[in-house]
Design a protein around this motif. Structure first.
Motif, mmCIF file in Angstrom:
data_model
loop_
_atom_site.group_PDB
_atom_site.id
_atom_site.type_symbol
_atom_site.label_atom_id
_atom_site.label_comp_id
_atom_site.label_asym_id
_atom_site.label_seq_id
_atom_site.Cartn_x
_atom_site.Cartn_y
_atom_site.Cartn_z
ATOM 1 N N GLU A 243 -4.024 -0.789 1.661
ATOM 2 C CA GLU A 243 -3.019 -1.168 0.656
ATOM 3 C C GLU A 243 -3.600 -1.052 -0.748
ATOM 4 O OE1 GLU A 243 0.143 -1.676 1.209
ATOM 5 O OE2 GLU A 243 -0.244 -1.262 3.341
ATOM 6 N N ALA B 242 -2.084 1.265 -3.736
ATOM 7 C CA ALA B 242 -1.771 0.736 -5.072
ATOM 8 C C ALA B 242 -2.443 1.564 -6.156
ATOM 9 C CB ALA B 242 -2.218 -0.719 -5.162
ATOM 10 N N ASP C 204 -0.688 3.891 -9.172
ATOM 11 C CA ASP C 204 -0.955 3.505 -10.560
ATOM 12 C C ASP C 204 -0.826 4.735 -11.448
ATOM 13 O OD1 ASP C 204 -1.951 2.673 -12.969
ATOM 14 O OD2 ASP C 204 -3.624 1.550 -12.114
#
Length: 941
Positions: free
Chosen positions: A208, A212, A216
């Motif tokens: 995860e 992420a 970004d």
């Protein structure tokens, strides 16, 4: 599918270290089918040497046209240049690698695609995905600082001989979207369907935190600055996670990045980007930052895929579009959660040596200890923490110094987890032997007969080929066929090289699980056996500070070469710690050291067992046992060999090769003869005590050898038999008997001599021909009597009476007496000069012979029989023994060459030879003619 013959030609690169002693396997892929993996190995041949091209003939499933192969090298690095595959009269298909196998960790195999111009043109892209340590691995980590270090490199390789260009809206033909519409620069941004390269992962592979990071905007901006637009899968409902990479041009990418900083929804700029691509046979490297694996499922393996599209060849106008393609690769997922270093010490308790005689059942104790002073290592009930023990094997005909044991010897090894009655045990044992009946692709094997019972999953098979070689394969469940067929099928997890009528030893994995906390398992990967112990307890369990777990390896037999082998202990999914491993050295040796019960160690050579029975005497500090190594009852192997230096027993300063001080040297035997051998490189003599009579013997090994008794340095001193004061070189008291029969049957007269054979005096090397044979320059027999001043009255008798004798009955007077008369026979007899005198007698040698026209000897003795012709009409005859003076030689011609010939024969004699020249002088010109002739040579002897 039917099986056909394939010819496989493998070229090893001609570079330093490019050869391999590892095992090489090949799998063929075609349009019609896939063949089983086959090992490439030639008996009594050193395969895969640097610069060599080896050819192998194999029988495999007909896969149609071969378009792809997988090459696997197990047990070492190897520079593979290329592989050629051919069948029947079809042209060979070439597969080029020109790179290492096994050089990087976890890189033992490679898929190669046919390098035919047509195939390579359509499938030019290969890839590799690895970290900066050259490992194909994704780490599970929850440490932000570690995540920043997790950079993976995407290596893209152009395998074609043509330069690849990344297609852009400026390319002719222009790229299109899935609906067929031409794309513009304003459409040119990475997405699910728009990319040059796209990595695809299974769900749950990426963590995860990595997802992420990929989402970004800063991540995308960083890649744009290098000319690549990157887009991560924004749709969580997709079956796969993907990362798309699209070349937009470096300057255009920087402009796009600046626009996105101001407006995250900005569209791509209209300005075109610079063209780029991959040169022929070149590589392009792209870095992807902060990639880590999801923790779900723990340590495991996964496959990733590389998709490519919108690629063209730039050497034509309009440019040639490369078909879309997909490649895949295996990645290991390793746990790096928690602390990097676990406070464990792994080592052997006592010795780490095994006796490699092939028969001794060795035992090793491996201890895992928590070395922390305060920290407890926890195994939670849902963690599935696992320890694995593994080591390398070798085939029966191989000599791998790093292997611990041979495949056949691995049967019977038992590993016990923990100590006490509730320890878990696992063992690989032989169930029974059967025969291969039929082999079909799949892979599966039909057994010629019925199995006693179904094999459990992950049990194993050992195939024993007709040449005695053993290969080990892992299997899954055995499914019974129809009752009428009377056979069973074994479905294997991997292909096998077994053949019909090979033996199969069904190996049963026996598990005794008294300890419910740890589940023992066994697996096989290539030629490495692994034993796994997984924590499955119902409650959490802790290994406290200073506490240990002991693993006992027993029934370990090895005949592998002397040296070191690795035992690997892997640990996985231990809460709070990274996955890792320890490597422990095991020494294979004919010499072992074992710690004694009172703190003093003993050394065994050829034995690993405590002495059983020494009749209550102290056990030896050094125990040598070679009984298992003997080649036969009459060829014992030496127990000890000392090369150079002196050996002392009872002394620390030996002065000779063997120096015994403080006691006698005893050679004994309970029933047989006690023997001392006196031996050099050529001969052996013996000093022994007869086991029956008790007599002492000194014996040589041949009738041609002698026994010499010497004192005082060889030429000085005397030898006495029966006397301590010999006055001559050999002094014998009582009597002496000579001769085998006499020596064992007749005693010599008191102070006398009894001789069975002939006696020679002065005969030298000549054997005496009579009972008494006197020879020499001044040979004479002197008989002296006992009367008078001049010792006359000597008498020589013939026979056993007084009928015939010579007698010096008075001084200077000899009487010859013969009862039946006296006869003088033979040549002339001289009876003094006063009676009559003979003329001087000449001592002459006569040699006669005949020489053929070609120079060969027709007949005759006393001369060399080799070809004597030296030129036309010229001959040289050499005597075997030279005359004392020049002989007279007469030569007569045997045949007339021509009635008109007037031949002149010239003879030149010497003490060693004579020459003959035969010339025809009848004409104006003198010339030599070959002819046969007889000769006689007479001269002084």
């Amino acid at each position: 599918m039917s099986k056909i013959d394939y010819k496989i030609r493998v070229r090893t690169g001609d570079i330093s270290g490019g050869d391999t002693d590892g095992n090489v396997y090949i799998t063929l892929y075609g349009h019609a089918d896939q063949a089983a993996e086959t090992e490439l190995d030639m008996e009594n041949h050193d395969d895969f040497e640097s610069g060599n091209a080896d050819t192998y003939c194999i029988k495999a499933t007909d896969v149609g046209r071969v378009v792809k192969i997988n090459v696997r090298c197990k047990g070492g690095s190897w520079w593979l240049e290329f592989v050629e595959v051919s069948k029947g009269n079809e042209p060979a298909v070439k597969f080029i690698h020109n790179n290492w196998l096994g050089k990087k960790k976890d890189e033992e195999d490679v898929f190669l695609f046919a390098s035919t111009p047509k195939f390579t043109t359509a499938n030019p892209v290969e890839f590799d995905f690895y970290n900066k340590d050259d490992e194909r691995v994704l780490f599970i980590t929850d440490d932000e600082s570690q995540l920043k270090k997790q950079t993976l490199i995407l290596e893209l390789k152009n395998t074609s001989p043509r330069e690849i260009e990344f297609q852009t809206p400026d390319t002719d033909p222009k790229p299109k979207n899935p609906e067929g519409a031409k794309l513009k620069w304003t459409d040119w941004k990475a997405g699910k369907d728009l990319y040059h390269f796209q990595l695809s992962f299974r769900p749950g592979v990426l963590s995860e935190k990595t997802k992420a990071c990929l989402k970004d905007p800063a991540y995308r901006l960083a890649t744009l600055a290098k000319g690549w637009d990157m887009q991560y899968d924004p749709d969580a409902t997709d079956f796969t996670d993907w990362i798309s990479l699209l070349w937009v041009g470096e300057n255009r990418g920087k402009n796009f990045a600046e626009a996105l900083k101001v407006d995250p929804g900005a569209e791509p700029p209209k300005t075109p980007g610079a063209a780029a691509g991959i040169p022929k046979q070149a590589r392009l490297h792209l870095e992807l930052l902060k990639l880590s694996a999801g923790a779900g499922g723990g340590a495991r393996g996964t496959r990733i895929h590389l998709n490519y599209r919108h690629l063209v060849y730039k050497d034509k106008e309009p440019k040639e579009v490369i078909p879309e393609g997909t490649r895949n690769q295996f990645l290991n997922i390793v746990n790096h959660q928690g602390k990097q270093y676990i406070p464990l010490h792994v080592g052997f308790v006592g010795s780490n040596t095994v006796l490699n005689d092939g028969e001794t059942a060795n035992e090793l104790n491996l201890r895992i200890t928590n070395t922390s002073n305060s920290e407890t290592i926890m195994f939670t009930k849902n963690s599935a923490s696992r320890f694995s023990i593994s080591f390398d094997l070798e085939k029966d005909h191989e000599k791998k110094e790093w292997a611990l044991t041979k495949i056949g010897e691995a049967v019977g090894i038992q590993i016990q987890w923990g100590a006490g009655d509730n320890a878990g045990r696992t063992k690989l044992s032989e169930s029974h032997v059967d025969r291969v009946g039929q082999i079909e692709p799949g892979p599966k094997i039909q057994i010629a007969g019925r199995l006693e019972k179904l094999l459990p999953e992950n049990s194993s098979l050992m195939f024993v080929r007709r040449d005695g070689e053993r290969t080990l394969r892992s299997s899954i469940a055995v499914v019974s066929a129809t009752a009428a067929a009377g056979t069973d099928w074994i479905y294997l997890k991997e292909p096998t090289s077994a053949k019909p009528d090979d033996s199969i030893e069904l190996l049963k994995h026996e598990v005794t699980r008294e300890n419910p906390q740890w589940k023992p398992e066994l697996s096989l990967q290539g030629e490495r056996l692994s034993w796994h112990f997984t924590y499955t307890g119902d409650a959490d369990y802790g290994l406290g500070p200073g506490e240990s777990i002991t693993l006992k390896l027993s029934e370990l037999k090895s005949s592998s070469p002397t040296g070191y082998a690795n035992l690997y202990l892997h640990y996985e999914d231990i809460p709070g710690y990274w996955d890792g491993h320890y490597t422990c050295l095991i020494e294979k040796t004919p010499l072992v050291y074992r710690q004694g019960k009172v703190g003093h160690g003993d050394v065994g050579i050829g034995t690993d067992m405590e002495p059983v029975n020494y009749n209550d005497k102290p056990t030896p500090k050094l125990h040598v046992d070679v009984t298992k190594d003997n080649d036969g009852p009459h060829v014992p192997k030496p127990a000890a060999v000392f090369e150079g230096g002196n050996v002392g027993i009872g002394t620390v300063a030996p002065e000779t090769r063997l120096h015994i001080h403080g006691g006698p040297l005893q050679v004994s035997h309970s029933t047989d003869s006690a023997v001392v051998e006196l031996k050099n490189d050529k001969h052996t003599n013996y000093l022994f005590t007869d086991g029956i009579t008790g007599h002492a013997h000194l014996r040589t090994d041949s009738t041609q050898h002698h026994v010499a008794l010497q004192t005082g340095g060889g030429s000085q001193g005397n030898v006495g038999i029966g006397t301590p004061l010999p006055k001559s070189k050999l002094a014998v008291t009582k009597g002496l008997t000579v001769g085998k029969t006499y020596a064992e049957a007749h005693p010599a007269p008191t102070n006398g001599l009894l001789v069975e054979g002939n006696v020679g005096i002065g005969t030298g090397a000549t054997a005496p021909t009579h009972a008494l044979h006197i020879a020499g320059k001044d040979a004479a027999l002197r008989l002296s009597g006992t009367k008078g001043k001049w010792s006359y009255n000597a008498k020589l008798n013939f026979g056993d009476s007084e009928h015939v004798y010579l007698h010096e009955d008075k001084d200077d007077h000899l009487t010859i007496h013969s009862k039946e008369g006296l006869a003088l026979t033979g040549g002339p007899v001289t009876l003094g000069t006063n009676l009559f005198a003979l003329a001087g007698v000449q001592n002459l040698r006569v040699i006669v012979g005949s020489i053929k026209e070609n120079g060969d000897l027709e007949w005759g003795d006393g001369l060399n029989k080799t070809n004597t012709r030296t030129a036309n009409g010229r001959y040289k005859i050499t005597f075997i023994e030279e005359f004392k003076g020049t002989p007279s030689v007469v030569v007569t011609q045997v045949g007339i060459l021509d009635e008109k010939d007037d031949n002149c024969i010239t003879v030149l004699p010497s003490k060693t030879n004579f020459t003959v020249s035969i010339a025809d002088v009848s004409g104006d010109a003198k010339h030599h003619e070959d002819t046969s002739f007889n000769f006689i040579a007479i001269g002084p002897r």
